[in-house]
Design an enzyme around this catalytic site. Structure first.
Site: not given
Ligand SMILES: O=P(O)(O)OC[C@H]1O[C@H](O)[C@H](O)[C@@H](O)[C@@H]1O
Length: 548
Positions: A506, A208, A214, A386, A355, A269-270
């Site tokens: 960050k 965005k 990263e 399990h 978030e 973003g999400r």
């Protein structure tokens, strides 16, 4: 009219009082008292059936939760979102992911611009591009068609694409290979590209902001990888496209903005899986099936916008979450899809929910005196049974779960699907009703072992059922959780659309990066960080201790 703080809303006090009455009631009794409960406490929309009868609620609880929604102005808040009001107050932005899936003939004007027209303009360009890749018309630098797509992005620019690709793999073009690189750990990039032929590989750089370290690091390595293999920097033109809101930075990186697909600051973003961030999904599915995905989102949006609260799936799920978190004390919620294709859905939901609602102040900056967003986590069924379900059944914590099942498997094989789905129902049953000591003793278990086998029950769950996993159903499912998150955030009075909490780390990392390479001993952090940095320098072989 201003909304009073949560604890001062009359329905909150009424719910607290009601909880003191209800806390000693068991789901066994609530079901025994009302033979219709399992049918009554259910709702259905956009192809999804929600059974919420195994929550610790009565009709009175629900009435009070609806009062709370009213006193929290849920409906007004929802209408403000759909109208494009700047409900993301800390960033002064509209929140319009719902516009991303409005049909072509709709219109929504925000600040003088018809955002629906903008959305469809980008969708058309995406469709054109997706078709070119899928038909082999888009050729790489050496004239060969693209067969491998690598999406580079992180957070919302990764989790949506990877979740949707995995979820809808059944519908994808199997001649194309899709990979997703997110982590700045080089292993992610190296393993994702190890077996790919550069001549037939296209990178979609999704960000965005186009400022995420990263993603820019991975994109730079991808560019190096491509140029090293094709021997020509001009190859970037045919092997890189970008998805971003920031054309300037895309151009700076060296991607022609003619090969950029845009979106807008009103898409978080999400909440971006159905924006241009879904480009890899559209290439995988084709524009038509991507349209189905959008239609599923839109169907749930319309349901949320128009259905009364007592039949409104997202509102019900959101209110039940508030009940479970603030009154029953649940700290976390498990989401267990009994559908292997949804294996990344819990990871996707973690960003969406945590978030959004991991906030400790209200819209006006006041520190809250109640719990907000719970921890979301999960694994596909039946694997979890399990492993960690033991704690769900007999541990000391209350962990509500959402169990997601389907009528039909996309890969029918003998009796697998009935076995799978029997577990959805059995787990919900076991959680709710448990097993008493008397029942265990009656089976002949020795009295010393009996306490170990007691299952208290009274543990809440929702069951969601759909016919089969299609693009449309996936869209509806994601929108259901989006609006449930909205409902929760509205009751808590928080900004569900910012994410300031991710920033500090960050900034601190950027300060530490240059210190990791150097041997300069003057480090001005706390003593723990200083020691760790020195230890790291030594471990990497260039450090303080050995003087390299
Ligand atoms: O798409 P980008 O701008 O690269 O952002 C990627 C991600 O990183 C940020 O730190 C946010 O926490 C996420 O909400 C976002 O999805």
């Amino acid at each position: 009219m201003p909304i009073p703080p949560l604890r001062e809303r009359p329905a909150y006090a009424a719910l607290a009082e009601h909880h003191t009455q209800l806390q000693h009631r068991h789901l066994r009794d609530l079901f025994a008292e009302d033979a219709q409960r399992g049918e009554r406490l259910s709702a259905e929309a956009a192809g999804l059936y929600l059974d919420y009868s195994k929550n610790r609620v009565t009709d009175q609880t629900l009435r009070l939760l609806f009062d709370l929604a009213e006193q929290s102005q849920l409906q007004q808040g929802r209408d403000m979102m759909f109208a494009g009001d700047r409900i993301n107050v800390s960033e002064n932005r509209s929140v319009l992911h719902v516009a991303l899936r409005m049909p072509r003939d709709a219109s929504l004007t925000v600040d003088g611009v018809d955002v629906v027209a903008q959305v469809h303009e980008v969708l058309d360009r995406m469709a054109d591009f997706a078709n070119k890749i899928r038909t082999g018309a888009w050729l790489g630098h050496t004239g060969r068609p693209i067969r491998n797509i690598v999406n580079i992005g992180i957070g919302g620019s990764d989790l949506g694409p990877v979740m949707a690709y995995e979820a809808l793999r059944h519908y994808t073009d199997r001649d194309l290979t899709f990979r997703f690189v997110s982590n700045v750990d080089a292993t992610d990039f190296v393993e994702a590209t190890r077996d790919l032929d550069a001549e037939q590989t296209l990178f979609i750089v999704s960000s965005k902001t186009f400022g995420t370290l990263e993603t820019l690091t991975n994109a730079t390595s991808a560019r190096d990888w491509l140029i090293a293999r094709l021997g020509d920097p001009a190859a970037v033109a045919k092997h890189f496209v970008a998805v971003s809101t920031n054309a300037e930075r895309v151009a700076q990186f060296g991607i022609d903005t003619a090969n950029m697909f845009g979106f807008w600051d009103w898409v978080g973003g999400r909440y971006s899986v159905d924006s241009a961030i879904g480009l890899s999904t559209m290439v995988a599915l084709g524009p038509e099936q991507f349209g189905e995905l959008l239609a599923g989102f839109h169907a749930m949006d319309e349901h949320f916008r128009t259905a009364p609260l007592d039949r409104n799936l997202p509102a019900l799920m959101g209110l039940l979450t508030v009940w479970n978190v603030d009154f029953l004390g649940a700290q976390s919620i498990g989401v267990m899809p009994y559908e292997q294709y949804l294996k990344r859905f819990p990871a996707y939901l973690q960003q969406l929910t945590m978030e959004s609602n991991g906030k400790h102040v209200t819209l006006d900056g006041t520190t809250v005196d109640y719990q907000t967003g719970p921890v979301y986590w999960g694994e596909p069924g039946t694997n979890g049974q399990h492993s960690f379900y033991q704690l769900l059944h007999q541990g000391t914590r209350l962990i509500p779960v959402d169990l997601i099942g389907f009528g039909r498997s996309l890969n029918p094989l003998r009796d697998h699907h009935d076995i799978l789905t029997s577990n959805v129902f059995a787990q919900a049953q076991a959680l709710a009703f448990g097993k008493t000591e008397q029942e265990i003793l009656a089976e002949g278990t020795s009295p010393d072992v009996a306490p170990h086998r007691v299952m208290q029950g009274n543990r809440p769950s929702n069951v969601l059922l759909a016919e089969t996993l299609t693009p449309r159903i996936l869209g509806a499912l994601v929108a259901l959780y989006e609006h449930s998150v909205f409902t929760q955030g509205t009751i808590w009075g928080i900004d569900s659309f910012d994410q300031w909490g991710v920033e500090l780390g960050k900034v601190l990392a950027v300060a530490i990066i240059p210190e990791l390479g150097g041997t300069e001993p003057a480090l001005n952090h706390d003593s723990s960080t200083n020691t760790l940095i020195r230890r790291y320098r030594a471990l990497k072989g260039g450090g303080d201790h050995d003087g390299h």
